[in-house]
Design a protein around this motif. Structure first.
Motif, PDB file in Angstrom:
ATOM      1  N   UNK A  38       0.839  -1.210   0.000  1.00 36.32           N
ATOM      2  CA  UNK A  38       0.000   0.000   0.000  1.00 36.32           C
ATOM      3  C   UNK A  38       0.870   1.255   0.000  1.00 36.32           C
ATOM      4  N   UNK A  39       0.998   1.871  -1.176  1.00 30.09           N
ATOM      5  CA  UNK A  39       1.852   3.040  -1.340  1.00 30.09           C
ATOM      6  C   UNK A  39       1.086   4.193  -1.957  1.00 30.09           C
ATOM      7  N   UNK A  40       1.392   5.381  -1.486  1.00 26.70           N
ATOM      8  CA  UNK A  40       0.811   6.582  -2.079  1.00 26.70           C
ATOM      9  C   UNK A  40       1.499   6.896  -3.410  1.00 26.70           C
ATOM     10  N   UNK A  41       0.739   7.439  -4.352  1.00 26.02           N
ATOM     11  CA  UNK A  41       1.354   8.101  -5.491  1.00 26.02           C
ATOM     12  C   UNK A  41       1.881   9.448  -4.986  1.00 26.02           C
TER      13      UNK A  41
ATOM     14  N   UNK B 176      -9.902   1.521 -13.507  1.00 29.25           N
ATOM     15  CA  UNK B 176     -10.206   2.067 -14.829  1.00 29.25           C
ATOM     16  C   UNK B 176      -9.988   3.573 -14.893  1.00 29.25           C
ATOM     17  N   UNK B 177     -10.063   4.253 -13.768  1.00 30.06           N
ATOM     18  CA  UNK B 177     -10.021   5.716 -13.763  1.00 30.06           C
ATOM     19  C   UNK B 177      -8.622   6.290 -13.930  1.00 30.06           C
ATOM     20  N   UNK B 178      -7.590   5.467 -13.880  1.00 35.34           N
ATOM     21  CA  UNK B 178      -6.218   5.965 -13.735  1.00 35.34           C
ATOM     22  C   UNK B 178      -5.624   6.470 -15.061  1.00 35.34           C
ATOM     23  N   UNK B 179      -5.178   7.724 -15.114  1.00 35.11           N
ATOM     24  CA  UNK B 179      -4.510   8.234 -16.323  1.00 35.11           C
ATOM     25  C   UNK B 179      -3.081   7.742 -16.489  1.00 35.11           C
ATOM     26  N   UNK B 180      -2.435   7.324 -15.395  1.00 30.32           N
ATOM     27  CA  UNK B 180      -1.110   6.726 -15.471  1.00 30.32           C
ATOM     28  C   UNK B 180      -0.996   5.684 -14.372  1.00 30.32           C
ATOM     29  N   UNK B 181       0.051   4.861 -14.460  1.00 28.44           N
ATOM     30  CA  UNK B 181       0.139   3.709 -13.564  1.00 28.44           C
ATOM     31  C   UNK B 181       1.147   3.879 -12.437  1.00 28.44           C
ATOM     32  N   UNK B 182       2.073   4.864 -12.560  1.00 32.01           N
ATOM     33  CA  UNK B 182       3.213   4.946 -11.653  1.00 32.01           C
ATOM     34  C   UNK B 182       3.873   3.566 -11.560  1.00 32.01           C
ATOM     35  N   UNK B 183       4.716   3.330 -10.555  1.00 35.56           N
ATOM     36  CA  UNK B 183       5.270   1.985 -10.392  1.00 35.56           C
ATOM     37  C   UNK B 183       4.853   1.384  -9.058  1.00 35.56           C
ATOM     38  N   UNK B 184       4.080   2.145  -8.264  1.00 36.93           N
ATOM     39  CA  UNK B 184       3.646   1.656  -6.970  1.00 36.93           C
ATOM     40  C   UNK B 184       2.387   0.807  -7.099  1.00 36.93           C
TER      41      UNK B 184
ATOM     42  N   UNK C 113      -1.546  -8.195 -12.058  1.00 41.13           N
ATOM     43  CA  UNK C 113      -2.919  -8.013 -11.545  1.00 41.13           C
ATOM     44  C   UNK C 113      -3.128  -6.569 -11.097  1.00 41.13           C
ATOM     45  N   UNK C 114      -2.508  -5.626 -11.831  1.00 39.86           N
ATOM     46  CA  UNK C 114      -2.658  -4.199 -11.563  1.00 39.86           C
ATOM     47  C   UNK C 114      -3.205  -3.495 -12.809  1.00 39.86           C
ATOM     48  N   UNK C 115      -4.185  -4.097 -13.474  1.00 43.10           N
ATOM     49  CA  UNK C 115      -4.698  -3.480 -14.687  1.00 43.10           C
ATOM     50  C   UNK C 115      -5.377  -2.147 -14.357  1.00 43.10           C
ATOM     51  N   UNK C 116      -5.140  -1.163 -15.226  1.00 46.80           N
ATOM     52  CA  UNK C 116      -5.620   0.201 -15.005  1.00 46.80           C
ATOM     53  C   UNK C 116      -5.870   0.912 -16.325  1.00 46.80           C
ATOM     54  N   UNK C 117      -6.653   1.973 -16.285  1.00 52.95           N
ATOM     55  CA  UNK C 117      -6.593   3.025 -17.275  1.00 52.95           C
ATOM     56  C   UNK C 117      -7.636   3.123 -18.356  1.00 52.95           C
TER      57      UNK C 117
ATOM     58  N   UNK D 235       7.889  -2.150 -12.650  1.00 57.78           N
ATOM     59  CA  UNK D 235       8.093  -1.002 -13.509  1.00 57.78           C
ATOM     60  C   UNK D 235       6.801  -0.375 -13.990  1.00 57.78           C
ATOM     61  N   UNK D 236       6.852   0.936 -14.180  1.00 58.26           N
ATOM     62  CA  UNK D 236       5.704   1.661 -14.720  1.00 58.26           C
ATOM     63  C   UNK D 236       5.577   1.380 -16.210  1.00 58.26           C
ATOM     64  N   UNK D 237       4.350   1.298 -16.684  1.00 57.67           N
ATOM     65  CA  UNK D 237       4.084   1.218 -18.117  1.00 57.67           C
ATOM     66  C   UNK D 237       3.412   2.511 -18.554  1.00 57.67           C
ATOM     67  N   UNK D 238       3.630   2.878 -19.795  1.00 57.07           N
ATOM     68  CA  UNK D 238       3.063   4.117 -20.311  1.00 57.07           C
ATOM     69  C   UNK D 238       1.653   3.880 -20.852  1.00 57.07           C
ATOM     70  N   UNK D 239       0.811   4.900 -20.779  1.00 56.66           N
ATOM     71  CA  UNK D 239      -0.529   4.772 -21.364  1.00 56.66           C
ATOM     72  C   UNK D 239      -0.484   5.003 -22.874  1.00 56.66           C
ATOM     73  N   UNK D 240      -0.910   4.012 -23.627  1.00 51.30           N
ATOM     74  CA  UNK D 240      -0.964   4.112 -25.085  1.00 51.30           C
ATOM     75  C   UNK D 240      -2.385   3.800 -25.556  1.00 51.30           C
ATOM     76  N   UNK D 241      -2.878   4.627 -26.458  1.00 50.41           N
ATOM     77  CA  UNK D 241      -4.225   4.446 -26.998  1.00 50.41           C
ATOM     78  C   UNK D 241      -4.392   3.070 -27.634  1.00 50.41           C
ATOM     79  N   UNK D 242      -3.330   2.556 -28.240  1.00 48.94           N
ATOM     80  CA  UNK D 242      -3.427   1.283 -28.971  1.00 48.94           C
ATOM     81  C   UNK D 242      -3.647   0.091 -28.040  1.00 48.94           C
TER      82      UNK D 242
END
Length: 567
Positions: free
Chosen positions: A128-131, A533-541, A498-502, A427-434
């Motif tokens: 449990x980590x804060x962004x 689903x609401x997350x615009x980015x994933x950070x690495x936490x 198991x950290x799907x987002x965005x 590691x953080x992944x970048x948000x890509x439309x594709x």
């Protein structure tokens, strides 16, 4: 559940409906009921009652017929769930039968799911980590994704609120871009971890730190819940209530208000849109036992079906006004899917500690927060990673039973092996439309619904980052005096963490995002989405604490708007 008259609209009407009872859905139910709303909490799967239904929690290893292994039939019916460690005989009833609910993998995506009250709050890793301010600003600074419509200062009080209720144990570190919090006493590092921490922090002059994992396991009694017993059997359900779950924490709080109706076996198939009011007026469910269709009505709807479940529901909720899915005027619904990449790092042997051992089975490890691409430090990739890991003593013996016997063999059997320590990067992944999902109407699930198709892959940025995840881990372990250091990259596919987002992201502009800064749909003002689903980015936490804080914040706003007559 109370008996409902499904033929009378008035008796199927509530102030609020919450879809999904996992981490964020449980929080939504708690917050809305405590603020006086009559809430219907809908869960597509069965009920699991706290303590009573943790049927394997107190079993000994020899009480399991297959000693934790899967049968061939379990493997056949769970082709996805069996891909990694979470699904095992110890907790197999918590995971879905994949044959009942297939999905289309355009590219490989490991979708781990549990259909029951509590959702994955019963099986999560609890880190449990804060962004930080860094994470909320990077999309704007480097141009990937859309700008977060909030900053750290907007959510900081809600992090405080969530941590105080959930019970997060950990250490305050005063380290840049690693916000401190409201923590219970931390778990303790073992002797090797303490030595590694000291040496790493000395080597890097505290530009890198190693701390105890911040984890939603209680180290002291808290809120009527018992403290952790150091059994490390969390994924079976905790009868002591020692880790945060819907069952141990938010559901009892919601029930205590007298304002909650919980309805399991309620697969929400569609959000019903009213073109006259331009708002949602309720939901349509499939009773997952009887297959009956039932409608429920409310003034506000919180959608918390987990990232991909939520996205399927929104995409499936079409009307003349929303032909491509509810609130999808931007065309971004279903896009920008993210997950963390991991399973890369290093490990080595620690010498000089053979007279030391550990006490108990700590359900936690250490954490090294992100230090790459901060300030003037630039790598050949964007964003960064953190590490999780631990030190432990290996197998009691390396002998082969058939080749040894007698007193010497008995001595070997009773002597712990060498100390080892590993560091694994997240590691953080970048948000890509594709990277997106869509509804595949060529397949149907057990309940007659079309299925979700998932088209997602990691890219060049992640590949470059993984090189550092390995090499940096090896470098730090070497600096800490470990020997026989080996790097590893065991491969990572989307979904594995198991950290799907965005896929229904927040943003300033309705043309490029689905939700506003309050997790409220731009186009349908009484619908809120506060899961991943609401997350615009994933950070690495690990993201679940952020879901909790966003949910509490959105619920506070929703009730305020409801009272003002704006919803």
């Amino acid at each position: 559940m109370m008996n409902l008259n499904t033929k009378a609209t008035a008796q199927n009407t509530y102030d609020a409906i919450v879809v999904g009872s996992g981490i964020s859905g449980g929080w939504a139910a708690k917050e809305l009921t405590e603020k006086g709303l009559k809430v219907l909490l809908l869960e597509r799967g069965r009920n699991i009652e706290h303590i009573k239904d943790y049927t394997t929690a107190m079993k000994k290893p020899w009480e399991f017929e297959h000693r934790g292994k899967l049968t061939e039939e379990q493997k056949r019916t769970h082709p996805v769930q069996k891909r990694d460690y979470p699904y095992q005989e110890y907790n197999e009833s918590f995971w879905v039968n994949d044959l009942d609910c297939p999905y289309t993998e355009v590219k490989r995506f490991d979708w781990y799911r549990g259909f029951h009250v509590g959702g994955k709050s019963l099986m999560w890793g609890r880190q449990s980590y804060r962004f930080s301010d860094l994470n909320f600003e990077e999309n704007l600074k480097d141009g990937h994704g859309v700008d977060w419509p909030i900053r750290y200062k907007d959510i900081a009080p809600w992090y405080d609120y969530a941590e105080k209720f959930a019970g997060i144990s950990g250490m305050n570190e005063d380290f840049p871009h690693f916000p401190d919090g409201q923590f219970l006493p931390p778990m303790q590092m073992n002797v090797v971890e303490k030595a590694v921490k000291e040496r790493i922090e000395k080597k890097y002059n505290r530009s890198r730190i190693m701390t105890m994992g911040r984890v939603a396991n209680l180290t002291v009694e808290h809120g009527g819940r018992g403290s952790c017993q150091y059994r490390n059997l969390c994924s079976r359900g905790c009868p002591f209530g020692a880790y945060f779950s819907t069952q141990s924490s938010t559901l009892p709080a919601a029930i205590a208000t007298g304002n909650l109706t919980l309805r399991p076996f309620s697969l929400v198939n569609e959000i019903i849109y009213d073109k006259e009011t331009q708002k949602a007026k309720g939901v349509r469910i499939i009773d997952s036992e009887t297959m009956e269709n039932i409608e429920y009505f409310a003034k506000i709807v919180f959608v918390n079906g987990s990232t991909l479940g939520t996205t399927f529901l929104l995409l499936n909720s079409t009307s003349a006004e929303h032909p491509n899915g509810l609130g999808n005027g931007s065309g971004e619904l279903g896009h920008n899917l993210m997950d963390h990449h991991f399973r890369a790092g290093a490990n080595g042997k620690a010498e000089g500690f053979d007279d030391k051992y550990v006490y108990g089975k700590r359900a936690n490890g250490i954490y090294i927060p992100r230090y790459r691409n901060i300030g003037n430090e630039k790598r050949d990739y964007l964003r960064g990673f953190g590490y999780q890991g631990n030190a432990n003593r290996g197998s009691w013996h390396k002998e082969i039973a058939e080749l040894d016997f007698g007193g010497d063999f008995k001595d070997i059997m009773s002597t712990p092996g060498a100390w080892n320590m590993g560091l694994g990067g997240f590691g953080e992944t970048l948000p890509f439309h594709k990277n997106h999902v869509y509804i595949d109407k060529t397949k149907k699930d057990k309940w007659g619904q079309p299925v979700l198709a998932i088209d997602c892959e990691f890219g060049e940025n992640e590949a470059k980052m993984r090189v550092d995840m390995m090499n940096d881990a090896a470098e730090m372990l070497e600096a800490a005096g470990l020997k026989d250091i080996k790097t590893f990259d065991n491969g990572s596919e989307p979904g594995m963490a198991i950290h799907e987002m965005g896929t229904a992201r927040m943003g300033h502009d309705p043309k490029t995002s689905v939700l506003n800064k309050w997790n409220q749909m731009h186009e349908v003002k009484n619908v809120f989405v506060t899961d991943g689903a609401c997350m615009p980015s994933a950070a690495c936490q690990n993201p679940s604490l952020t879901y909790m804080a966003l949910t509490a914040r959105a619920a506070d706003f929703a009730v305020s708007e409801l009272k003002k007559g704006n919803l």
